[in-house]
Design an enzyme around this catalytic site. Sequence first.
Site, PDB file in Angstrom:
ATOM      1  CG  HIS A   4      48.677 -59.613 -38.323  1.00  0.00           C
ATOM      2  ND1 HIS A   4      48.234 -60.240 -39.159  1.00  0.00           N
ATOM      3  CD2 HIS A   4      48.307 -60.302 -37.084  1.00  0.00           C
ATOM      4  CE1 HIS A   4      47.723 -61.490 -38.948  1.00  0.00           C
ATOM      5  NE2 HIS A   4      47.957 -61.422 -37.431  1.00  0.00           N
ATOM      6  CB  CYS A  13      45.784 -60.121 -32.322  1.00  0.00           C
ATOM      7  SG  CYS A  13      47.273 -60.228 -31.667  1.00  0.00           S
ATOM      8  CD  GLN A  21      44.176 -59.960 -35.331  1.00  0.00           C
ATOM      9  OE1 GLN A  21      44.580 -61.180 -35.462  1.00  0.00           O
ATOM     10  NE2 GLN A  21      43.076 -59.925 -34.701  1.00  0.00           N
ATOM     11  NE  ARG A  58      51.179 -65.705 -39.628  1.00  0.00           N
ATOM     12  CZ  ARG A  58      50.455 -65.668 -38.371  1.00  0.00           C
ATOM     13  NH1 ARG A  58      50.749 -66.406 -37.358  1.00  0.00           N
ATOM     14  NH2 ARG A  58      49.408 -64.907 -38.269  1.00  0.00           N
ATOM     15  CG  ASP A  90      50.313 -58.986 -30.010  1.00  0.00           C
ATOM     16  OD1 ASP A  90      49.918 -59.994 -29.775  1.00  0.00           O
ATOM     17  OD2 ASP A  90      51.003 -58.631 -31.105  1.00  0.00           O
ATOM     18  NE  ARG A 131      42.901 -62.545 -38.736  1.00  0.00           N
ATOM     19  CZ  ARG A 131      43.992 -63.118 -38.773  1.00  0.00           C
ATOM     20  NH1 ARG A 131      44.533 -63.531 -37.538  1.00  0.00           N
ATOM     21  NH2 ARG A 131      44.805 -63.409 -39.860  1.00  0.00           N
TER      22      ARG A 131
HETATM   23  N1  NVA Z   1      52.992 -59.628 -32.613  1.00  0.00           N
HETATM   24  C1  NVA Z   1      52.438 -61.174 -32.435  1.00  0.00           C
HETATM   25  C2  NVA Z   1      51.220 -61.323 -33.414  1.00  0.00           C
HETATM   26  C3  NVA Z   1      50.888 -62.919 -33.363  1.00  0.00           C
HETATM   27  C4  NVA Z   1      49.375 -62.809 -34.175  1.00  0.00           C
HETATM   28  C5  NVA Z   1      53.752 -61.869 -33.368  1.00  0.00           C
HETATM   29  O1  NVA Z   1      53.989 -61.318 -34.494  1.00  0.00           O
HETATM   30  O2  NVA Z   1      54.000 -62.831 -32.926  1.00  0.00           O
HETATM   31  N1   CP Z   2      46.219 -63.485 -34.503  1.00  0.00           N
HETATM   32  C1   CP Z   2      46.743 -64.292 -35.186  1.00  0.00           C
HETATM   33  O1   CP Z   2      47.166 -64.018 -36.455  1.00  0.00           O
HETATM   34  O2   CP Z   2      46.692 -65.660 -34.900  1.00  0.00           O
HETATM   35  P1   CP Z   2      47.665 -66.760 -35.408  1.00  0.00           P
HETATM   36  O3   CP Z   2      49.055 -66.598 -34.977  1.00  0.00           O
HETATM   37  O4   CP Z   2      47.230 -68.109 -34.771  1.00  0.00           O
HETATM   38  O5   CP Z   2      47.346 -66.995 -36.884  1.00  0.00           O
END
Ligand code: NVA
Ligand code: CP
Length: 289
Positions: free
Chosen positions: A125, A247, A128, A98, A207, A275
């Site tokens: 992502h 999400c 997801q 990540r 989101d 997930r």
């Molecule tokens: N768009 C959000 C998704 C988190 C799962 C982010 O990147 O923070």
């Molecule tokens: N939706 C998602 O990726 O959640 P987290 O950021 O908690 O992993």
Amino acid sequence: MKHFIDITDYSSSDIKAILELAIEIKATPFQDRLKNKTLGLIFEKPSTRTRVSFEVAMMQLGGQVVSLQANEIGLGKREAVKDISRVLSRYVDIVMIRTFEHAVLKEFEEYATIPVINGLSDVSHPCQAMADALTVIEQFKRWDNIHIAYVGDGNNVCISLIEICAALGWEITVSTPKGYEPTCDLPFNFVKDPHEAVKSADVIYADVWTSMGQEEETKQRLKDFAPYQINMALMHSAKPETVFMHCLPAHRDEEVTDECMESPSSIVFDQAENRLHAQKGILAYLFQD
Ligand code: NVA
Ligand code: CP
């Protein structure tokens, strides 16, 4: 060797095969198909779902996990990404990252001799999106004739959702304020007015308005996105059977009201559970010959 960086790296039939594998494993959740396999998890950003679902997925499939915060290993700082990639390739069997910059993932992938999974970047992502598709298929008990309305920021989650809709032949309508449209070459409907956008949708998807790393823009975003909040009035602009998906994590009373999150239309926790099952499908697929 296969990686899982973006939905567009795969054909429609591959995406369907991964989803079918996820459905199959969901029915028999404890297996030993990843026995003696170790997954390395690298996080440059916080996570609940991605981290826990990958860890539990590996454990339930007979494997194990090493979890690393990026600052502990100094990804690209203490040591070059290409060196960490080659070193970890000698220790673990698969790695999930990540990260902020998608380029970090691509560089890691280039030098890795093990599969690399995108656990979220600023661009996409895909894990997801796989869980989202699984949730929709289960909810509507069909693989075709699905219409998703994504309302909010044209961000990483939105882009992967567009990509999976293209792979599965689903219709997607995106509704964002000016300046927040998704950067994506694939076709999607764009409807500026959220009430118009959701009219014929089976799913309304949201989101956060401010993604991780964009915190300095929060004040401006709260203003720009205010008309795009998912609330009961917006839900009522859709069909009675339309469901709400997110999400997570959700910022209640920003992009979605508490009332909508808690309403019978909300399937966000089924989505979060998936997930785990989708991740198992991805992991099992990457180790298939
Ligand atoms: N768009 C959000 C998704 C988190 C799962 C982010 O990147 O923070
Ligand atoms: N939706 C998602 O990726 O959640 P987290 O950021 O908690 O992993």
